[in-house]
Design a protein around this motif. Structure first.
Motif, PDB file in Angstrom:
ATOM      1  N   ILE A  79      44.345   3.485 -19.838  1.00 55.79           N
ATOM      2  CA  ILE A  79      44.250   4.953 -19.908  1.00 55.79           C
ATOM      3  C   ILE A  79      43.136   5.389 -20.858  1.00 55.79           C
ATOM      4  CG2 ILE A  79      45.464   7.041 -20.645  1.00 55.79           C
ATOM      5  CD1 ILE A  79      48.049   5.709 -19.471  1.00 55.79           C
ATOM      6  N   LEU A  80      43.095   4.813 -22.054  1.00 59.01           N
ATOM      7  CA  LEU A  80      42.049   5.210 -23.008  1.00 59.01           C
ATOM      8  C   LEU A  80      40.657   4.809 -22.519  1.00 59.01           C
ATOM      9  CD1 LEU A  80      43.691   4.472 -26.485  1.00 59.01           C
ATOM     10  CD2 LEU A  80      43.468   6.669 -25.290  1.00 59.01           C
ATOM     11  N   SER A  81      40.552   3.646 -21.895  1.00 58.45           N
ATOM     12  CA  SER A  81      39.244   3.214 -21.365  1.00 58.45           C
ATOM     13  C   SER A  81      38.793   4.114 -20.231  1.00 58.45           C
ATOM     14  CB  SER A  81      39.320   1.772 -20.869  1.00 58.45           C
ATOM     15  OG  SER A  81      39.586   0.891 -21.922  1.00 58.45           O
ATOM     16  N   LYS A  82      39.693   4.402 -19.315  1.00 56.52           N
ATOM     17  CA  LYS A  82      39.366   5.260 -18.174  1.00 56.52           C
ATOM     18  C   LYS A  82      38.972   6.652 -18.657  1.00 56.52           C
ATOM     19  CE  LYS A  82      39.273   5.987 -13.709  1.00 56.52           C
ATOM     20  NZ  LYS A  82      38.253   5.350 -12.889  1.00 56.52           N
ATOM     21  N   ARG A  83      39.720   7.174 -19.611  1.00 53.59           N
ATOM     22  CA  ARG A  83      39.426   8.502 -20.152  1.00 53.59           C
ATOM     23  C   ARG A  83      38.047   8.523 -20.814  1.00 53.59           C
ATOM     24  NH1 ARG A  83      44.145  10.092 -23.269  1.00 53.59           N
ATOM     25  NH2 ARG A  83      44.940  10.499 -21.196  1.00 53.59           N
ATOM     26  N   ASN A  84      37.727   7.481 -21.580  1.00 51.26           N
ATOM     27  CA  ASN A  84      36.448   7.450 -22.281  1.00 51.26           C
ATOM     28  C   ASN A  84      35.296   7.045 -21.376  1.00 51.26           C
ATOM     29  OD1 ASN A  84      36.690   8.159 -25.267  1.00 51.26           O
ATOM     30  ND2 ASN A  84      38.540   7.011 -24.803  1.00 51.26           N
ATOM     31  N   GLU A  85      35.602   6.480 -20.229  1.00 48.89           N
ATOM     32  CA  GLU A  85      34.560   6.251 -19.224  1.00 48.89           C
ATOM     33  C   GLU A  85      34.137   7.597 -18.639  1.00 48.89           C
ATOM     34  OE1 GLU A  85      34.070   3.784 -15.081  1.00 48.89           O
ATOM     35  OE2 GLU A  85      35.854   5.029 -15.370  1.00 48.89           O
ATOM     36  N   THR A  86      35.114   8.469 -18.441  1.00 46.60           N
ATOM     37  CA  THR A  86      34.873   9.784 -17.847  1.00 46.60           C
ATOM     38  C   THR A  86      34.346  10.776 -18.875  1.00 46.60           C
ATOM     39  OG1 THR A  86      36.711   9.332 -16.351  1.00 46.60           O
ATOM     40  CG2 THR A  86      35.949  11.597 -16.468  1.00 46.60           C
ATOM     41  N   ILE A  87      35.034  10.870 -20.010  1.00 46.04           N
ATOM     42  CA  ILE A  87      34.682  11.829 -21.058  1.00 46.04           C
ATOM     43  C   ILE A  87      34.469  11.031 -22.332  1.00 46.04           C
ATOM     44  CG2 ILE A  87      35.419  13.869 -22.330  1.00 46.04           C
ATOM     45  CD1 ILE A  87      37.584  14.167 -20.091  1.00 46.04           C
ATOM     46  N   ASN A  88      33.243  10.802 -22.711  1.00 44.25           N
ATOM     47  CA  ASN A  88      32.947   9.968 -23.868  1.00 44.25           C
ATOM     48  C   ASN A  88      33.298  10.718 -25.154  1.00 44.25           C
ATOM     49  OD1 ASN A  88      31.917   8.415 -25.924  1.00 44.25           O
ATOM     50  ND2 ASN A  88      30.114   7.816 -24.789  1.00 44.25           N
ATOM     51  N   THR A  89      34.373  10.298 -25.800  1.00 43.03           N
ATOM     52  CA  THR A  89      34.788  10.953 -27.045  1.00 43.03           C
ATOM     53  C   THR A  89      34.111  10.332 -28.263  1.00 43.03           C
ATOM     54  OG1 THR A  89      36.693   9.496 -27.367  1.00 43.03           O
ATOM     55  CG2 THR A  89      37.052  11.516 -26.087  1.00 43.03           C
ATOM     56  N   PHE A  90      33.244   9.357 -28.046  1.00 43.40           N
ATOM     57  CA  PHE A  90      32.580   8.691 -29.159  1.00 43.40           C
ATOM     58  C   PHE A  90      31.241   9.331 -29.503  1.00 43.40           C
ATOM     59  CE2 PHE A  90      34.793   5.168 -26.811  1.00 43.40           C
ATOM     60  CZ  PHE A  90      35.932   5.208 -27.604  1.00 43.40           C
ATOM     61  N   ASP A  91      30.779  10.250 -28.660  1.00 45.67           N
ATOM     62  CA  ASP A  91      29.468  10.871 -28.869  1.00 45.67           C
ATOM     63  C   ASP A  91      29.310  11.478 -30.257  1.00 45.67           C
ATOM     64  OD1 ASP A  91      28.573  10.199 -26.378  1.00 45.67           O
ATOM     65  OD2 ASP A  91      28.817  12.200 -25.524  1.00 45.67           O
ATOM     66  N   LYS A  92      30.313  12.177 -30.705  1.00 51.29           N
ATOM     67  CA  LYS A  92      30.215  12.908 -31.964  1.00 51.29           C
ATOM     68  C   LYS A  92      30.898  12.180 -33.117  1.00 51.29           C
ATOM     69  CE  LYS A  92      29.827  17.417 -29.739  1.00 51.29           C
ATOM     70  NZ  LYS A  92      28.823  17.030 -28.898  1.00 51.29           N
ATOM     71  N   TYR A  93      31.267  10.919 -32.883  1.00 54.40           N
ATOM     72  CA  TYR A  93      31.937  10.147 -33.926  1.00 54.40           C
ATOM     73  C   TYR A  93      30.947   9.829 -35.040  1.00 54.40           C
ATOM     74  CZ  TYR A  93      34.280   6.290 -36.288  1.00 54.40           C
ATOM     75  OH  TYR A  93      34.839   5.477 -37.236  1.00 54.40           O
ATOM     76  N   VAL A  94      31.335  10.152 -36.261  1.00 58.79           N
ATOM     77  CA  VAL A  94      30.493   9.899 -37.425  1.00 58.79           C
ATOM     78  C   VAL A  94      31.095   8.733 -38.198  1.00 58.79           C
ATOM     79  CG1 VAL A  94      29.608  10.847 -39.580  1.00 58.79           C
ATOM     80  CG2 VAL A  94      29.830  12.324 -37.578  1.00 58.79           C
ATOM     81  N   ILE A  95      30.286   7.742 -38.470  1.00 58.27           N
ATOM     82  CA  ILE A  95      30.748   6.578 -39.201  1.00 58.27           C
ATOM     83  C   ILE A  95      30.808   6.915 -40.686  1.00 58.27           C
ATOM     84  CG2 ILE A  95      30.225   4.192 -39.823  1.00 58.27           C
ATOM     85  CD1 ILE A  95      28.769   3.973 -37.126  1.00 58.27           C
TER      86      ILE A  95
END
Length: 174
Positions: A96-112
């Motif tokens: 589910i998390l992989s499929k969701r992030n394949e469709t809607i990348n939630t990592f774009d705005k992730y700040v390390i």
């Protein structure tokens, strides 16, 4: 101005509709009838080269049948292999998390804001596909729910299953 507003509204509507295509639940028994890799993760140590035996990399593959294969490579003692069956709950989470992030990348705005010292590479393979879609590559610390869930679950399995070298000699995974 109206044209710009209309375009922005249309884009927002398309983005919100795309989110509907990410699965909320799956039939695990039906999914397990598929073959091939569903999710792969590669961790490469980013630390300094040391004299002692240290972890160089770990490769995880979660297959559609629910098995997880792991290869840990150490600087001096070589490769160790392990395999196990993951729980249905973890299976669902990875899909589910992989499929969701394949469709809607939630990592774009992730700040390390910190790092665990290595580089991670997460790839999702949709049903029937042999070419995966990279959903994340880079370093991260803590604070992103999906990345944390992937790392925490993979680490749990890595610490709880026995490993064997190429001579089939057992060794606890370090």
């Amino acid at each position: 101005m109206r044209k710009t507003f209309a375009i922005i509204c249309a884009l927002l509507m398309m983005i919100s509709l795309t989110g509907c295509f990410a699965p909320k639940d799956i039939n695990v028994n039906k999914m397990k009838k598929n073959t091939g890799v569903m999710f792969s993760a590669i961790y490469v140590d980013g630390g300094l080269v040391r004299d002692e035996d240290y972890l160089v990399s770990v490769t995880y593959e979660i297959n559609y049948d629910g098995t997880m294969n792991m290869i840990k490579e150490y600087s001096q003692s070589g490769k160790y292999y392990a395999s196990t069956q993951i729980s249905d709950e973890n299976y669902k989470m990875f899909y589910i998390l992989s499929k969701r992030n394949e469709t809607i990348n939630t990592f774009d705005k992730y700040v390390i804001d910190g790092t665990d010292g290595g580089i991670w590479d997460f790839t999702f393979y949709d049903v029937g596909k042999t070419t995966g879609k990279q959903i994340f590559k880079g370093s991260f610390g803590n604070g992103h729910p999906t990345l944390d869930a992937f790392k925490r679950t993979l680490s749990y399995y890595a610490a709880s299953i026995p490993c064997y070298n190429q001579n089939n000699e057992g060794e606890p995974c370090k």
